[in-house]
Design a protein around this motif. Structure first.
Motif, short mmCIF file in Angstrom:
data_model
loop_
_atom_site.label_atom_id
_atom_site.label_comp_id
_atom_site.label_asym_id
_atom_site.label_seq_id
_atom_site.Cartn_x
_atom_site.Cartn_y
_atom_site.Cartn_z
N ASN A 28 1.14 -1.02 -0.03
CA ASN A 28 -0.30 -0.59 0.53
C ASN A 28 1.09 1.57 0.27
O ASN A 28 0.12 2.10 0.26
N LYS A 36 -8.81 6.80 2.40
CA LYS A 36 -9.21 5.69 3.11
C LYS A 36 -10.71 5.12 2.61
O LYS A 36 -10.50 3.35 2.02
N GLU A 37 -11.42 5.41 1.50
CA GLU A 37 -12.68 4.79 2.26
C GLU A 37 -13.02 4.34 -0.27
O GLU A 37 -13.22 2.98 -0.18
N LEU A 41 -4.60 4.88 2.21
CA LEU A 41 -4.14 5.60 3.55
C LEU A 41 -4.24 6.26 3.31
O LEU A 41 -4.85 7.24 5.43
N GLY A 42 -5.03 7.68 2.78
CA GLY A 42 -5.41 8.81 2.89
C GLY A 42 -4.47 9.81 3.33
O GLY A 42 -4.68 11.14 4.71
N SER A 43 -3.60 9.75 3.32
CA SER A 43 -2.21 10.87 3.73
C SER A 43 -1.97 12.01 3.21
O SER A 43 -2.63 12.40 1.89
N CYS A 93 -4.34 0.30 -4.87
CA CYS A 93 -3.58 0.05 -2.98
C CYS A 93 -3.61 -1.80 -2.40
O CYS A 93 -4.18 -2.04 -1.66
#
Length: 103
Positions: A28, A36-37, A41-43, A93
């Motif tokens: 990932n 994230k959805e 990782l939504g960084s 991902c």
């Protein structure tokens, strides 16, 4: 990454090694900036930039492959429609089989 980069540099007559990109997807790493959805990782951009810098210090070619993927996922995240996001973002991902089976 450095020992692997040295190994790649010493190989004769080889093209780009997609195995490392598959490993990045599985871990990932390519999903750092993906929401994230969609399995990422939504960084924010800062961690992505730091990882790119560190990869570039070891191997610029691999860094560019990851950076190009992050550029594409950022564009998809910002302006892609929901169908495009659901179809393509999970691929980087490690949530779905990723990348064609190239040599």
């Amino acid at each position: 990454m450095k020992p692997y980069a040295l190994e790649l540099d010493r190989r004769q007559g080889t093209g780009f090694d997609w195995r490392i990109v598959r490993r990045f997807a599985k871990a990932n790493i390519l999903g750092l900036g993906v929401p994230k959805e969609f399995g990422g990782l939504g960084s924010t951009n800062l961690p992505v930039s730091l990882v790119t810098e560190e990869l570039g210090a070891a191997c610029l070619g691999i860094s560019e492959a990851a950076g190009g993927t992050w550029l594409a996922t950022t564009c998809l995240t910002l302006v892609g429609n929901e169908d495009q996001k659901k179809r393509y973002l999970p691929l980087v991902c490690g949530r779905k089989p990723c990348l064609p089976v190239w040599p």
